[in-house]
Design a protein around this motif. Structure first.
Motif, PDB file in Angstrom:
ATOM      1  N   PRO A  15     -34.259  44.664 -48.681  1.00 63.82           N
ATOM      2  CA  PRO A  15     -33.765  44.400 -47.331  1.00 63.82           C
ATOM      3  C   PRO A  15     -34.007  42.966 -46.848  1.00 63.82           C
ATOM      4  CG  PRO A  15     -35.490  46.089 -47.297  1.00 63.82           C
ATOM      5  CD  PRO A  15     -35.246  45.731 -48.715  1.00 63.82           C
ATOM      6  N   GLU A  16     -35.188  42.450 -47.034  1.00 59.65           N
ATOM      7  CA  GLU A  16     -35.502  41.108 -46.524  1.00 59.65           C
ATOM      8  C   GLU A  16     -35.278  40.007 -47.551  1.00 59.65           C
ATOM      9  OE1 GLU A  16     -35.889  40.681 -43.338  1.00 59.65           O
ATOM     10  OE2 GLU A  16     -35.803  42.859 -43.132  1.00 59.65           O
ATOM     11  N   ALA A  17     -35.495  40.293 -48.821  1.00 61.39           N
ATOM     12  CA  ALA A  17     -35.318  39.282 -49.867  1.00 61.39           C
ATOM     13  C   ALA A  17     -33.875  39.230 -50.368  1.00 61.39           C
ATOM     14  CB  ALA A  17     -36.263  39.561 -51.025  1.00 61.39           C
ATOM     15  N   GLY A  18     -33.069  40.225 -50.047  1.00 64.65           N
ATOM     16  CA  GLY A  18     -31.684  40.275 -50.513  1.00 64.65           C
ATOM     17  C   GLY A  18     -31.617  40.592 -51.991  1.00 64.65           C
ATOM     18  N   LEU A  19     -30.696  39.958 -52.681  1.00 58.86           N
ATOM     19  CA  LEU A  19     -30.584  40.133 -54.127  1.00 58.86           C
ATOM     20  C   LEU A  19     -31.537  39.166 -54.797  1.00 58.86           C
ATOM     21  CD1 LEU A  19     -26.694  40.323 -54.525  1.00 58.86           C
ATOM     22  CD2 LEU A  19     -28.313  42.202 -54.196  1.00 58.86           C
ATOM     23  N   LEU A  20     -32.370  39.678 -55.689  1.00 61.47           N
ATOM     24  CA  LEU A  20     -33.297  38.804 -56.395  1.00 61.47           C
ATOM     25  C   LEU A  20     -33.464  39.246 -57.836  1.00 61.47           C
ATOM     26  CD1 LEU A  20     -36.937  39.581 -56.044  1.00 61.47           C
ATOM     27  CD2 LEU A  20     -35.519  40.570 -54.283  1.00 61.47           C
ATOM     28  N   LYS A  21     -33.874  38.297 -58.673  1.00 63.01           N
ATOM     29  CA  LYS A  21     -34.097  38.549 -60.094  1.00 63.01           C
ATOM     30  C   LYS A  21     -35.571  38.331 -60.398  1.00 63.01           C
ATOM     31  CE  LYS A  21     -31.236  35.455 -61.564  1.00 63.01           C
ATOM     32  NZ  LYS A  21     -30.438  34.567 -62.409  1.00 63.01           N
ATOM     33  N   THR A  22     -36.107  39.224 -61.234  1.00 62.79           N
ATOM     34  CA  THR A  22     -37.490  39.060 -61.672  1.00 62.79           C
ATOM     35  C   THR A  22     -37.556  39.172 -63.197  1.00 62.79           C
ATOM     36  OG1 THR A  22     -37.981  41.423 -61.434  1.00 62.79           O
ATOM     37  CG2 THR A  22     -38.495  39.991 -59.544  1.00 62.79           C
ATOM     38  N   MET A  23     -38.524  38.489 -63.759  1.00 65.20           N
ATOM     39  CA  MET A  23     -38.814  38.590 -65.185  1.00 65.20           C
ATOM     40  C   MET A  23     -39.946  39.607 -65.330  1.00 65.20           C
ATOM     41  SD  MET A  23     -38.586  37.701 -68.372  1.00 65.20           S
ATOM     42  CE  MET A  23     -37.628  36.208 -68.375  1.00 65.20           C
ATOM     43  N   ALA A  24     -39.686  40.658 -66.077  1.00 67.05           N
ATOM     44  CA  ALA A  24     -40.709  41.669 -66.347  1.00 67.05           C
ATOM     45  C   ALA A  24     -41.235  41.407 -67.749  1.00 67.05           C
ATOM     46  CB  ALA A  24     -40.121  43.063 -66.226  1.00 67.05           C
ATOM     47  N   LYS A  25     -42.242  40.562 -67.825  1.00 68.23           N
ATOM     48  CA  LYS A  25     -42.795  40.156 -69.124  1.00 68.23           C
ATOM     49  C   LYS A  25     -43.480  41.336 -69.811  1.00 68.23           C
ATOM     50  CE  LYS A  25     -43.508  35.407 -67.659  1.00 68.23           C
ATOM     51  NZ  LYS A  25     -44.481  34.367 -67.358  1.00 68.23           N
ATOM     52  N   GLY A  26     -43.110  41.576 -71.050  1.00 62.29           N
ATOM     53  CA  GLY A  26     -43.738  42.628 -71.845  1.00 62.29           C
ATOM     54  C   GLY A  26     -43.419  44.037 -71.396  1.00 62.29           C
ATOM     55  N   ALA A  27     -42.401  44.230 -70.554  1.00 62.53           N
ATOM     56  CA  ALA A  27     -42.089  45.552 -70.008  1.00 62.53           C
ATOM     57  C   ALA A  27     -41.721  46.582 -71.067  1.00 62.53           C
ATOM     58  CB  ALA A  27     -40.962  45.443 -69.000  1.00 62.53           C
ATOM     59  N   LEU A  28     -41.266  46.134 -72.232  1.00 66.62           N
ATOM     60  CA  LEU A  28     -40.848  47.065 -73.281  1.00 66.62           C
ATOM     61  C   LEU A  28     -41.948  47.369 -74.298  1.00 66.62           C
ATOM     62  CD1 LEU A  28     -37.255  45.658 -73.865  1.00 66.62           C
ATOM     63  CD2 LEU A  28     -37.944  47.621 -72.470  1.00 66.62           C
ATOM     64  N   ARG A  29     -43.109  46.778 -74.099  1.00 66.50           N
ATOM     65  CA  ARG A  29     -44.228  47.070 -75.003  1.00 66.50           C
ATOM     66  C   ARG A  29     -44.755  48.473 -74.728  1.00 66.50           C
ATOM     67  NH1 ARG A  29     -46.369  41.348 -74.050  1.00 66.50           N
ATOM     68  NH2 ARG A  29     -45.363  40.225 -75.759  1.00 66.50           N
ATOM     69  N   PRO A  30     -45.246  49.154 -75.765  1.00 63.53           N
ATOM     70  CA  PRO A  30     -45.709  50.535 -75.602  1.00 63.53           C
ATOM     71  C   PRO A  30     -46.791  50.731 -74.541  1.00 63.53           C
ATOM     72  CG  PRO A  30     -45.549  49.981 -77.929  1.00 63.53           C
ATOM     73  CD  PRO A  30     -45.302  48.716 -77.171  1.00 63.53           C
ATOM     74  N   LYS A  31     -47.674  49.780 -74.360  1.00 61.47           N
ATOM     75  CA  LYS A  31     -48.780  49.962 -73.415  1.00 61.47           C
ATOM     76  C   LYS A  31     -48.558  49.259 -72.084  1.00 61.47           C
ATOM     77  CE  LYS A  31     -52.157  50.831 -76.978  1.00 61.47           C
ATOM     78  NZ  LYS A  31     -53.435  50.505 -77.547  1.00 61.47           N
ATOM     79  N   SER A  32     -47.347  48.783 -71.835  1.00 66.30           N
ATOM     80  CA  SER A  32     -47.047  48.083 -70.590  1.00 66.30           C
ATOM     81  C   SER A  32     -47.072  49.053 -69.404  1.00 66.30           C
ATOM     82  CB  SER A  32     -45.670  47.434 -70.656  1.00 66.30           C
ATOM     83  OG  SER A  32     -45.303  46.947 -69.385  1.00 66.30           O
ATOM     84  N   PRO A  33     -47.670  48.658 -68.286  1.00 65.58           N
ATOM     85  CA  PRO A  33     -47.647  49.511 -67.093  1.00 65.58           C
ATOM     86  C   PRO A  33     -46.231  49.632 -66.509  1.00 65.58           C
ATOM     87  CG  PRO A  33     -48.756  47.427 -66.627  1.00 65.58           C
ATOM     88  CD  PRO A  33     -48.467  47.451 -68.092  1.00 65.58           C
ATOM     89  N   LEU A  34     -45.318  48.778 -66.941  1.00 63.10           N
ATOM     90  CA  LEU A  34     -43.938  48.827 -66.451  1.00 63.10           C
ATOM     91  C   LEU A  34     -43.027  49.685 -67.333  1.00 63.10           C
ATOM     92  CD1 LEU A  34     -43.498  45.073 -65.467  1.00 63.10           C
ATOM     93  CD2 LEU A  34     -43.835  47.019 -63.934  1.00 63.10           C
ATOM     94  N   ARG A  35     -43.521  50.088 -68.496  1.00 60.91           N
ATOM     95  CA  ARG A  35     -42.704  50.879 -69.424  1.00 60.91           C
ATOM     96  C   ARG A  35     -42.303  52.203 -68.769  1.00 60.91           C
ATOM     97  NH1 ARG A  35     -41.202  50.530 -74.852  1.00 60.91           N
ATOM     98  NH2 ARG A  35     -40.678  52.570 -75.690  1.00 60.91           N
ATOM     99  N   GLY A  36     -40.999  52.464 -68.746  1.00 60.05           N
ATOM    100  CA  GLY A  36     -40.492  53.698 -68.161  1.00 60.05           C
ATOM    101  C   GLY A  36     -40.329  53.658 -66.651  1.00 60.05           C
ATOM    102  N   VAL A  37     -40.764  52.603 -66.027  1.00 53.58           N
ATOM    103  CA  VAL A  37     -40.681  52.489 -64.562  1.00 53.58           C
ATOM    104  C   VAL A  37     -39.380  51.812 -64.141  1.00 53.58           C
ATOM    105  CG1 VAL A  37     -41.764  51.448 -62.526  1.00 53.58           C
ATOM    106  CG2 VAL A  37     -43.185  52.442 -64.318  1.00 53.58           C
TER     107      VAL A  37
END
Length: 184
Positions: free
Chosen positions: A26-48
């Protein structure tokens, strides 16, 4: 570090284990982020980081580009029901692509974000209907000042196309065809 609530509207692979993730906030509009290591098996972002989810995210704003670093993301609304039907995924994809067609990156869009949230929440439990698509286009065109508020001519899609000098996303015709084939 900045925090915001956002909808994940796109992602693409970057290198072997990282993703570039596109958000609508809502406030930032459209934005892009780099999710470093998101595809690694032990990443906290994996599956999120799945399409159409709403998440509370923390990111570090880049000083030199429009690609920021994602630090954390936690689901607030996974919208898993969208995946139950091809028509729902198609409709959600069209709505997201339409928003990205008309919104400038980094511009606050609280009303458009709310409109997208309502439409995606609808698609979580129901298949798309033509009224959903045309109402979304109508409200979006009203918010952008392209058509007068309350005037329901059914021409909002054409007005958006004419105003932005770009064709509507191909998913519009695809979702309309899908709805015609699956009409009850």
């Amino acid at each position: 570090m900045e925090k915001t609530e956002a909808i994940l509207i796109g992602r693409s692979r970057y290198a072997e284990a990282s993703l570039i993730v596109h958000w609508c906030a809502p406030e930032a509009g459209l934005l892009k982020t780099m999710a470093k290591g998101a595809l690694r098996p032990k990443s906290p972002l994996r599956g999120v980081l799945d399409l159409f989810i709403s998440a509370e995210l923390s990111f570090i704003r880049s000083k030199s580009s429009d690609l920021h670093t994602l630090a954390e993301a936690r689901w607030t609304n996974p919208r898993l029901g969208i995946r139950e039907s091809y028509g729902r995924v198609l409709a959600a994809t069209y709505l997201v692509k339409l928003v990205t067609l008309v919104v400038e990156s980094g511009t606050p869009i609280p009303e458009i974000h709310d409109l997208l949230v309502k439409a995606l929440d609808y698609l979580t439990t129901k298949d798309p209907v033509p009224a959903l698509i045309t109402r979304f286009e109508q409200r979006l065109a009203e918010m952008l000042g392209i058509v007068p508020e309350g005037e329901t001519t059914g021409m909002a899609a054409l007005a958006i196309e004419d105003s932005f000098h770009r064709r509507l996303p191909v998913q519009r015709q695809q979702v309309m065809d899908w709805m015609a084939q699956h009409a009850k």
